[in-house]
Enzyme design. Structure first.
Site, PDB file in Angstrom:
ATOM      1  N   SER A  96     -28.456  -9.178  -2.405  1.00 10.87           N
ATOM      2  CA  SER A  96     -29.347  -8.014  -2.328  1.00 10.87           C
ATOM      3  C   SER A  96     -29.261  -7.326  -0.978  1.00 10.87           C
ATOM      4  O   SER A  96     -29.198  -6.100  -0.887  1.00 10.87           O
ATOM      5  CB  SER A  96     -30.786  -8.459  -2.611  1.00 10.87           C
ATOM      6  OG  SER A  96     -31.686  -7.389  -2.462  1.00 10.87           O
ATOM      7  N   ASP A 115     -21.259 -13.588  11.681  1.00  9.53           N
ATOM      8  CA  ASP A 115     -21.733 -13.752  13.051  1.00  9.53           C
ATOM      9  C   ASP A 115     -22.271 -15.163  13.258  1.00  9.53           C
ATOM     10  O   ASP A 115     -23.142 -15.621  12.525  1.00  9.53           O
ATOM     11  CB  ASP A 115     -22.848 -12.733  13.342  1.00  9.53           C
ATOM     12  CG  ASP A 115     -23.391 -12.845  14.749  1.00  9.53           C
ATOM     13  OD1 ASP A 115     -22.887 -12.114  15.628  1.00  9.53           O
ATOM     14  OD2 ASP A 115     -24.314 -13.660  14.971  1.00  9.53           O
ATOM     15  N   HIS A 160     -23.893 -14.542  25.161  1.00 12.61           N
ATOM     16  CA  HIS A 160     -25.104 -14.606  24.343  1.00 12.61           C
ATOM     17  C   HIS A 160     -26.339 -14.039  25.062  1.00 12.61           C
ATOM     18  O   HIS A 160     -27.158 -13.346  24.449  1.00 12.61           O
ATOM     19  CB  HIS A 160     -25.367 -16.049  23.925  1.00 12.61           C
ATOM     20  CG  HIS A 160     -26.094 -16.179  22.638  1.00 12.61           C
ATOM     21  ND1 HIS A 160     -25.979 -17.259  21.808  1.00 12.61           N
ATOM     22  CD2 HIS A 160     -26.964 -15.343  22.014  1.00 12.61           C
ATOM     23  CE1 HIS A 160     -26.733 -17.101  20.736  1.00 12.61           C
ATOM     24  NE2 HIS A 160     -27.354 -15.941  20.840  1.00 12.61           N
TER      25      HIS A 160
END
Length: 328
Positions: free
Chosen positions: A306, A116, A177
């Site tokens: 992670s 993104d 946006h």
């Protein structure tokens, strides 16, 4: 340091009965959730697909979703046009210079398949370079970028520039946006529909829109955004908001999952300890089990790995409810 910077957690494990937990814990059923690679078609790289439990997520035609054995398999949600969007993605807000390039490269190496970005981030060229240098085929990567609201009237020039900077011929998802402060909300949406129909993006959507604004787009054009990307996390959880998006056929995508969350909350730390993972991993998994697309971000390779290492454990109904309650 970027805001979405959790500590490392446990190693990668099995996918888990994702469909089972999504179906029971979310309280809603999105259009369809698939466990399969993002690439076009049903690609099986490491042998035949394995079926999830009978109470898992089903396709509209009644077929049970698949758990893929490929290391690049990602749980996805179906968008209009048979486009499949990964539920786990990588955000690049505030990532600049070589750190942005290295972060996207690390994310692709770690198995992320949704990247993104946005025109306003000023890093589309760095994202594009990382994608071009990656060994991951373009068709296996879902690319999202965003049109700044102040570019009303310059939509064509903006998407042409985004495609050039990213080094691709077509986007997977192009978002507005923010709602425009000038110009007509509906006229801008019609322009995006035209650009999508011309083939420069596979799907279109919005970001930071209210349900009322989405209703206006639907009422005037008959077409809902495929996605609405909004700030989201356990402390912002609102069942009515989730249900409202579902009822309109709009996929909810959350950004800033850690910035909106106090990772030291005793509920999250208790659940994390139970599963031997970090609170940040619990937050990411919570999004996925709700069928909400999540785009954690970091520029640290260990943290990037992670954040995406969330398929070796499952949150129970009780744990999902306890996390939901943080939003009350």
């Amino acid at each position: 340091m970027l805001d979405d910077e959790p500590v490392a957690g446990r190693c990668r494990g099995r996918w888990g009965r994702f469909g089972h937990w999504f179906g029971r814990a979310s309280g809603v059923t999105l259009a369809a959730v698939f466990l399969q690679p993002v690439g076009h078609g049903d690609i099986v790289r490491d042998g035949p697909p394995q079926r999830i439990a009978a109470d898992g997520v089903c396709h509209p035609d009644g077929r049970v979703g698949k758990v893929m054995t490929s290391s690049t398999a990602q749980p996805t949600v179906k968008l209009p046009g048979d486009v499949r969007m990964p539920l786990l993605g990588f955000g690049t807000w505030q990532a600049h210079g070589e750190s942005a390039h290295r972060a996207v490269s690390a994310a692709l190496d770690a198995g992320y398949r949704l990247i993104d970005t946005a025109t306003a981030y000023g890093n589309e060229d760095l994202v594009g370079r990382a994608i071009a240098e990656s060994a991951v085929p373009r068709e296996d990567i879902f690319i999202t970028t965003k049109l700044p609201a102040e570019r009303v009237g310059r939509e064509q020039r903006t998407i042409d520039e985004s495609l050039r900077m990213l080094g691709v011929d077509q986007l997977d998802l192009w978002l507005i946006h923010w709602p425009p402060t000038r110009g007509d909300l509906v006229d801008l949406w019609r322009r995006l529909i035209e650009i999508r129909d011309a083939g420069q993006t596979r799907t279109i959507g919005v970001s930071n829109y209210s349900l009322a604004q989405i209703d206006e787009l639907i009422a005037e054009t008959g077409e809902a955004p495929a996605v609405n990307q909004i700030k989201w996390g356990p402390r912002l959880y609102d069942k009515a908001e989730v249900q409202g998006h579902h009822e309109r056929g709009v996929v909810l995508e959350g950004y800033s999952p850690f910035k909106t969350t106090r990772l030291g909350d005793k509920t999250l730390t208790r659940i994390a300890e139970t599963h031997g993972v970090s609170p940040a991993q619990v937050v990411v998994r919570w999004h996925i089990q709700h069928g909400v697309v999540v785009i954690p971000k970091s520029v640290t390779p260990a943290r990037i790995r992670s954040n995406g290492d969330v398929f070796g454990f499952e949150l129970t109904d009780e744990e999902m409810a306890a996390i939901d309650a943080l939003g009350h």
